[in-house]
Every structure is written in structure tokens, then in C-alpha cells.
Design a protein around this motif. Structure first.
Motif, mmCIF file in Angstrom:
data_model
loop_
_atom_site.group_PDB
_atom_site.id
_atom_site.type_symbol
_atom_site.label_atom_id
_atom_site.label_comp_id
_atom_site.label_asym_id
_atom_site.label_seq_id
_atom_site.Cartn_x
_atom_site.Cartn_y
_atom_site.Cartn_z
ATOM 1 N N ALA A 101 0.750 -1.235 -0.042
ATOM 2 C CA ALA A 101 -0.018 -0.121 -0.043
ATOM 3 C C ALA A 101 0.936 1.148 0.177
ATOM 4 N N ARG A 102 1.752 1.170 0.662
ATOM 5 C CA ARG A 102 2.755 2.414 0.867
ATOM 6 C C ARG A 102 3.551 2.585 -0.509
ATOM 7 N N ALA A 103 4.067 1.635 -1.213
ATOM 8 C CA ALA A 103 4.579 1.482 -2.375
ATOM 9 C C ALA A 103 3.805 1.993 -3.472
ATOM 10 N N LEU A 109 -0.426 6.375 -7.314
ATOM 11 C CA LEU A 109 -1.701 5.734 -7.532
ATOM 12 C C LEU A 109 -2.648 5.813 -6.614
ATOM 13 N N PRO A 110 -4.022 5.345 -6.953
ATOM 14 C CA PRO A 110 -5.166 5.387 -6.025
ATOM 15 C C PRO A 110 -4.627 4.474 -4.957
ATOM 16 N N ALA A 111 -5.200 5.472 -3.840
ATOM 17 C CA ALA A 111 -4.921 4.747 -2.490
ATOM 18 C C ALA A 111 -5.993 3.394 -2.309
ATOM 19 N N PRO A 112 -5.516 2.699 -1.028
ATOM 20 C CA PRO A 112 -6.573 1.641 -0.919
ATOM 21 C C PRO A 112 -7.668 2.017 0.198
ATOM 22 N N ARG A 113 -8.966 1.574 0.067
ATOM 23 C CA ARG A 113 -10.147 2.083 0.793
ATOM 24 C C ARG A 113 -9.897 1.476 2.024
ATOM 25 N N ALA A 114 -9.242 0.486 2.234
ATOM 26 C CA ALA A 114 -8.706 -0.150 3.365
ATOM 27 C C ALA A 114 -7.686 -0.950 3.506
ATOM 28 N N LEU A 115 -7.109 -1.024 4.690
ATOM 29 C CA LEU A 115 -5.997 -2.286 4.944
ATOM 30 C C LEU A 115 -6.609 -3.139 6.017
ATOM 31 N N LEU A 116 -6.558 -4.494 5.935
ATOM 32 C CA LEU A 116 -7.121 -5.330 6.694
ATOM 33 C C LEU A 116 -6.072 -6.209 6.930
ATOM 34 N N VAL A 117 -5.619 -6.502 8.423
ATOM 35 C CA VAL A 117 -4.489 -7.180 8.764
ATOM 36 C C VAL A 117 -4.908 -8.116 9.618
ATOM 37 N N SER A 118 -4.065 -9.299 9.869
ATOM 38 C CA SER A 118 -4.238 -10.303 10.418
ATOM 39 C C SER A 118 -3.184 -11.363 11.022
ATOM 40 N N ARG A 182 10.972 4.466 9.108
ATOM 41 C CA ARG A 182 11.258 5.560 10.207
ATOM 42 C C ARG A 182 11.541 6.831 9.440
ATOM 43 N N LEU A 183 11.788 6.646 8.252
ATOM 44 C CA LEU A 183 12.055 8.215 7.709
ATOM 45 C C LEU A 183 10.835 8.653 7.103
ATOM 46 N N PRO A 184 10.427 9.885 6.673
ATOM 47 C CA PRO A 184 9.279 10.311 6.162
ATOM 48 C C PRO A 184 8.791 9.755 4.815
ATOM 49 N N GLY A 185 7.771 9.472 4.548
ATOM 50 C CA GLY A 185 7.237 8.664 3.391
ATOM 51 C C GLY A 185 5.804 8.459 3.316
ATOM 52 N N PRO A 186 5.091 7.996 2.519
ATOM 53 C CA PRO A 186 3.727 7.658 2.555
ATOM 54 C C PRO A 186 3.327 6.798 3.580
ATOM 55 N N ALA A 187 2.118 7.118 4.372
ATOM 56 C CA ALA A 187 1.566 6.328 5.198
ATOM 57 C C ALA A 187 -0.076 6.544 4.810
#
Length: 265
Positions: A101-103, A109-118, A182-187
Motif C-alpha cells: 500500500a505504501r509503495a 496511484l489510487p489509495a486503498p479504501r482499507a487495509l485489513l491485517v491479521s 522510520r523516515l518520512p514517506g507515504p503512510a
């Protein structure tokens, strides 16, 4: 020659309003998510991700580092963002989904509408488990057996192990050498939904709650009865939680820049 990175069902997404990219646990493949297609219904186009070294890509070398893996993934998935999309990952797949998602955001590119983690602690939560990817074979197999994700028939058959062990070790190496950003970048600013089993030895609820750090958007944690593979076989309680999470997403058009902020900002 590399093959497709996703397991696409012909005609399966024609009625879908959302595409769900699914990333499996270490050693896992797309088959883990096949039952989800029926369980989640026609509105969700389930796209299991097939990494090198397994299933139809068994002849390819598995990745051992997160950076090159995610760089290739982002390039491959960038052509499949014609629908609003979300990403789901289990265990190792959680961190691969997050970094993918960050890449994608880094590429504009269009962002995800959600991230689901498990089944994985948050990226900034230190591991309490010893590294396993360099263990001798018998010790490594003992660790895998305790987790319960490797079929016993595979562990008993040396010929099967000869094919199964290299990508499994490589996946654990990806996970154990990964360093969080740890460095600035997309979140993310999209919602993050985190799930785990109440008896998961690798991902207790407190550690999984660490995923709230990756987004400025909504965060929700759900704990199910079960171990590290509480979601195996698509149990109805888990599928209902996924349907609820995905069904509540805004899948209208939006400017992807609305979903991008800077780490540390």
C-alpha cells in the motif's frame, strides 16, 4: 518467465464494486483464499496474490527481502486498480500488504479504501520470538509444526519438503529481516481493520493493536476464538466480520492524495 502475481477468476469480478488483494502467511498461497470468493459474495472481487516460489510459480526464486518484493508487487498491481480496492494480509501477508500500500502511494496511484491485517503484531511492535529462518532443518520444522499452518503430510514427506522448505524459509527471512519505516514517506489515512485469534502465540491482541500506528484514519481490532490460523477454512464469524468491514467502505471516486500523509507529520 514470471507468471501473473494474482489468481484471477475469469469473469468473477464483473459485478464487483471492490477488489480485494489477499496476501497469505509464510509458505501460503492463493488457495488459502479460494473459499472467500463465495463467502464474500459477487460484490467483492477476491484477488489472491501469488508470490514467486509457490503454486504455479514454484520454479521461480522466492524473495528474501521486503524491498525488492514490494517493488515488483507494486508494479504488477498498478495495472489492476481499475476498481476501488482494499488489501488483506495474514501473518507475513499483513506486512507485505502494508508495504505494498505504501509503495502504491509512493507511485502516486489510487489509495486503498482499507487495509485489513491479521495474525501479526504491528510493524513498530518488537518481536518477542527468536528468528527461525536460519535454524537447522529439524528445529525449523518443529517451529512450523507448533504454529499449525503446515499440513502434517508435508512435514512427514521428505520429497514434498524439498520443494516446500525453500520458499517457506525465504518467507520467514523476509519477515525477520524487515525493518519498519522510520523516515518520512507515504503512510495511510484509510481505515485499518486488525484481526487475531485469542490463542495466537505470535500475535496477542495488545501487539496487534499496534497497527493503529500506521494510519490517521479509523482503527478497529477484532479478536476471534482460535490460534494463529483461526481463519482457516473461511469460518462464518470471520467472513461476517470481513463483509461488515468491506461493506462499510466508501467506494466512490476520490483523489488519491486525500489518503496520503507523511510519517512523523
Amino acid at each position: 518467465m514470471s507468471r501473473s502475481w494474482t489468481d484471477v477468476r475469469p469473469g468473477g469480478g464483473e459485478a464487483a464494486g471492490l477488489r480485494l488483494f489477499c496476501f497469505a502467511h509464510a509458505g501460503g498461497g492463493s488457495a488459502f483464499f479460494h473459499p472467500w470468493r463465495k463467502a464474500l459474495g459477487p460484490g467483492v472481487d477476491v484477488h489472491p496474490v501469488v508470490l514467486p516460489g509457490r503454486e504455479r510459480r514454484a520454479g521461480e526464486a522466492a524473495h528474501t527481502r521486503m524491498g525488492p518484493l514490494v517493488d515488483q508487487l507494486a508494479g504488477e498491481l498498478s495495472g489492476r486498480l481499475d476498481l476501488p480496492y482494499a488489501l488483506f494480509g495474514h501473518s507475513l501477508g499483513s506486512i507485505v500488504a502494508y508495504e505494498t500500500a505504501r509503495a502504491l502511494l509512493e507511485r502516486g496511484l489510487p489509495a486503498p479504501r482499507a487495509l485489513l491485517v491479521s495474525g501479526r503484531r504491528g510493524p513498530f511492535v518488537p518481536s518477542s520470538r527468536r528468528p527461525v529462518h536460519l535454524l537447522p532443518e529439524e528445529e525449523f520444522l518443529a517451529e512450523m509444526s507448533q504454529l499449525g499452518g503446515t499440513p502434517p503430510e508435508v512435514l512427514r514427506q521428505r520429497e514434498l519438503l524439498r520443494h516446500f522448505l525453500p520458499p517457506l524459509r525465504a518467507d520467514h527471512e523476509v519477515n525477520e529481516t524487515y525493518l519498519p519505516p522510520r523516515l518520512p514517506g507515504p503512510a495511510l489515512t484509510c481505515p485499518v481493520f486488525a484481526f487475531t485469534g485469542d490463542a495466537d502465540p505470535l500475535a496477542d491482541p495488545h501487539a496487534v493493536a499496534g497497527w493503529r500506528e500506521v494510519t490517521s484514519g479509523d482503527f478497529r481490532l477484532r479478536v476471534f476464538a482460535g490460534d494463529h490460523f483461526y481463519l482457516k477454512g473461511a469460518p462464518e464469524e470471520v467472513m461476517a466480520a470481513l463483509r461488515s468491514a468491506l461493506g462499510g467502505l466508501d467506494t466512490g471516486s476520490s483523489d488519491p492524495r486525500r489518503h496520503l500523509r507523511t510519517v512523523g507529520a
